[in-house]
Design a protein around this motif. Sequence first.
Motif, PDB file in Angstrom:
ATOM      1  N   ALA A 195     145.375 -37.576 116.707  1.00 30.17           N
ATOM      2  CA  ALA A 195     145.776 -37.640 115.466  1.00 30.17           C
ATOM      3  C   ALA A 195     146.456 -38.858 115.175  1.00 30.17           C
ATOM      4  CB  ALA A 195     146.795 -36.510 115.212  1.00 30.17           C
ATOM      5  N   VAL A 196     146.338 -39.337 113.979  1.00 35.60           N
ATOM      6  CA  VAL A 196     146.976 -40.615 113.487  1.00 35.60           C
ATOM      7  C   VAL A 196     147.778 -40.466 112.143  1.00 35.60           C
ATOM      8  CG1 VAL A 196     145.122 -42.141 114.671  1.00 35.60           C
ATOM      9  CG2 VAL A 196     144.976 -41.513 112.177  1.00 35.60           C
ATOM     10  N   GLY A 197     148.881 -41.265 112.073  1.00 39.35           N
ATOM     11  CA  GLY A 197     149.531 -41.356 110.731  1.00 39.35           C
ATOM     12  C   GLY A 197     148.888 -42.013 109.555  1.00 39.35           C
ATOM     13  N   PRO A 198     149.280 -41.904 108.526  1.00 35.11           N
ATOM     14  CA  PRO A 198     148.713 -42.657 107.397  1.00 35.11           C
ATOM     15  C   PRO A 198     148.764 -44.372 107.404  1.00 35.11           C
ATOM     16  CG  PRO A 198     150.872 -41.731 106.548  1.00 35.11           C
ATOM     17  CD  PRO A 198     150.688 -41.179 108.054  1.00 35.11           C
ATOM     18  N   GLY A 199     149.848 -44.694 108.391  1.00 41.15           N
ATOM     19  CA  GLY A 199     149.769 -46.065 108.356  1.00 41.15           C
ATOM     20  C   GLY A 199     151.258 -46.522 107.779  1.00 41.15           C
ATOM     21  N   PRO A 200     151.596 -47.854 108.304  1.00 41.85           N
ATOM     22  CA  PRO A 200     153.039 -48.437 107.719  1.00 41.85           C
ATOM     23  C   PRO A 200     152.682 -48.824 106.371  1.00 41.85           C
ATOM     24  CG  PRO A 200     151.647 -50.174 109.140  1.00 41.85           C
ATOM     25  CD  PRO A 200     150.978 -48.742 109.184  1.00 41.85           C
ATOM     26  N   LEU A 201     153.742 -49.208 105.702  1.00 42.91           N
ATOM     27  CA  LEU A 201     153.848 -49.728 104.311  1.00 42.91           C
ATOM     28  C   LEU A 201     153.735 -51.210 104.374  1.00 42.91           C
ATOM     29  CD1 LEU A 201     156.442 -47.495 102.680  1.00 42.91           C
ATOM     30  CD2 LEU A 201     153.806 -47.320 102.305  1.00 42.91           C
ATOM     31  N   ASP A 202     152.772 -51.935 103.515  1.00 39.22           N
ATOM     32  CA  ASP A 202     152.774 -53.359 103.308  1.00 39.22           C
ATOM     33  C   ASP A 202     154.046 -53.923 102.305  1.00 39.22           C
ATOM     34  OD1 ASP A 202     152.039 -53.060 100.654  1.00 39.22           O
ATOM     35  OD2 ASP A 202     150.013 -53.543 101.189  1.00 39.22           O
ATOM     36  N   GLU A 203     154.065 -54.970 102.044  1.00 42.03           N
ATOM     37  CA  GLU A 203     155.317 -55.557 101.084  1.00 42.03           C
ATOM     38  C   GLU A 203     155.176 -55.163  99.598  1.00 42.03           C
ATOM     39  OE1 GLU A 203     155.011 -59.756 101.448  1.00 42.03           O
ATOM     40  OE2 GLU A 203     155.839 -59.870 103.672  1.00 42.03           O
ATOM     41  N   GLU A 204     154.244 -54.443  99.459  1.00 39.48           N
ATOM     42  CA  GLU A 204     154.105 -53.756  98.139  1.00 39.48           C
ATOM     43  C   GLU A 204     154.039 -52.431  97.872  1.00 39.48           C
ATOM     44  OE1 GLU A 204     153.771 -55.861  95.320  1.00 39.48           O
ATOM     45  OE2 GLU A 204     153.967 -57.585  96.814  1.00 39.48           O
ATOM     46  N   GLY A 205     154.349 -51.746  99.264  1.00 35.49           N
ATOM     47  CA  GLY A 205     154.564 -50.578  99.337  1.00 35.49           C
ATOM     48  C   GLY A 205     153.285 -49.745  99.331  1.00 35.49           C
ATOM     49  N   ASN A 206     152.057 -50.272  99.605  1.00 33.88           N
ATOM     50  CA  ASN A 206     150.706 -49.702 100.054  1.00 33.88           C
ATOM     51  C   ASN A 206     150.644 -49.623 101.424  1.00 33.88           C
ATOM     52  OD1 ASN A 206     150.081 -50.063  97.232  1.00 33.88           O
ATOM     53  ND2 ASN A 206     149.633 -52.231  97.621  1.00 33.88           N
ATOM     54  N   ARG A 207     149.875 -48.417 101.868  1.00 33.38           N
ATOM     55  CA  ARG A 207     149.498 -48.142 103.220  1.00 33.38           C
ATOM     56  C   ARG A 207     148.839 -48.823 103.838  1.00 33.38           C
ATOM     57  NH1 ARG A 207     153.683 -44.833 105.456  1.00 33.38           N
ATOM     58  NH2 ARG A 207     154.112 -43.255 103.979  1.00 33.38           N
ATOM     59  N   LYS A 208     148.769 -49.334 105.042  1.00 29.80           N
ATOM     60  CA  LYS A 208     147.927 -50.253 105.906  1.00 29.80           C
ATOM     61  C   LYS A 208     147.525 -49.246 106.987  1.00 29.80           C
ATOM     62  CE  LYS A 208     150.800 -53.464 107.299  1.00 29.80           C
ATOM     63  NZ  LYS A 208     151.357 -54.786 107.975  1.00 29.80           N
ATOM     64  N   SER A 209     145.892 -49.360 107.112  1.00 27.20           N
ATOM     65  CA  SER A 209     145.405 -48.481 107.939  1.00 27.20           C
ATOM     66  C   SER A 209     145.564 -48.849 109.574  1.00 27.20           C
ATOM     67  CB  SER A 209     143.888 -48.549 107.822  1.00 27.20           C
ATOM     68  OG  SER A 209     143.173 -49.800 107.894  1.00 27.20           O
TER      69      SER A 209
END
Length: 249
Positions: A195-209
């Motif tokens: 299982a994997v998480g949705p990813g960390p947030l980038d500087e604009e608040g978007n998820r990075k895979s």
Amino acid sequence: MATTQLTASSISVKGFASFEGLRSTTTVNVASLKQNSRSFRGLIIKAATVVAPKYTSLKPLGDRVLVKIKTVEEKTVGGILLPTTAQSKSQGGEVVAVGEGSSVGKNQVDISVKTGNQVVYSKYAGTEVEFNGSNHLILKEDDIVGILETDEIKDLQPLNDRVLIKVAEAEEKTAGGLLLTEASKEKPSIGTVIAVGPGPLDEEGNRKSLSVSTGNTVLYSKYAGSEFKGADGSEYIALRASDVMAVLS
């Protein structure tokens, strides 16, 4: 002065209310196991912060979460009473309040857990608070490993940049064919991502895979993450994707 440490034996996960089958194998500092202040050979162990009964509401701020800590087991599965020193520190509980989230770049990011979620969190995270007669923990959302709504650790839903790995079984024999005893089996640092998480947030608040996917066989850092044992005896580890060093094929 010598440092006294205890190794946590198990955290029950059955029906999540008891966490049966979930076990942390990380080292626990004895100071973290005590909630009442006392002296231990000159070491002062502080109690959790007690909120006076006149306060009936506690609202976390920002990206913080209030979790009601699962009650520590006082007996073994066979009914044997455990001494205080043998009772494992809980790593799970129920979310009872959440903050308003955080600002990342120009975006407002909501907290990814909700009131009522059953969660597993990092062992040394947060601040313990006694509130409404129960022990709670105020911690940052990033200290929550994942959401666990069943009685099986394999069903953990990792948060943010964390992944859940089923650890490969230790080798039973050496390259020369000699059988290994339990004590001499080397603990593997290889496993399969389940299982994997949705990813960390980038500087604009978007998820990075993440760079790993479910089904990948990976090599990970030996001392990273939190280790757990499933109800069937299988070993699992939850860690950050940055602690995965390579994908094997």
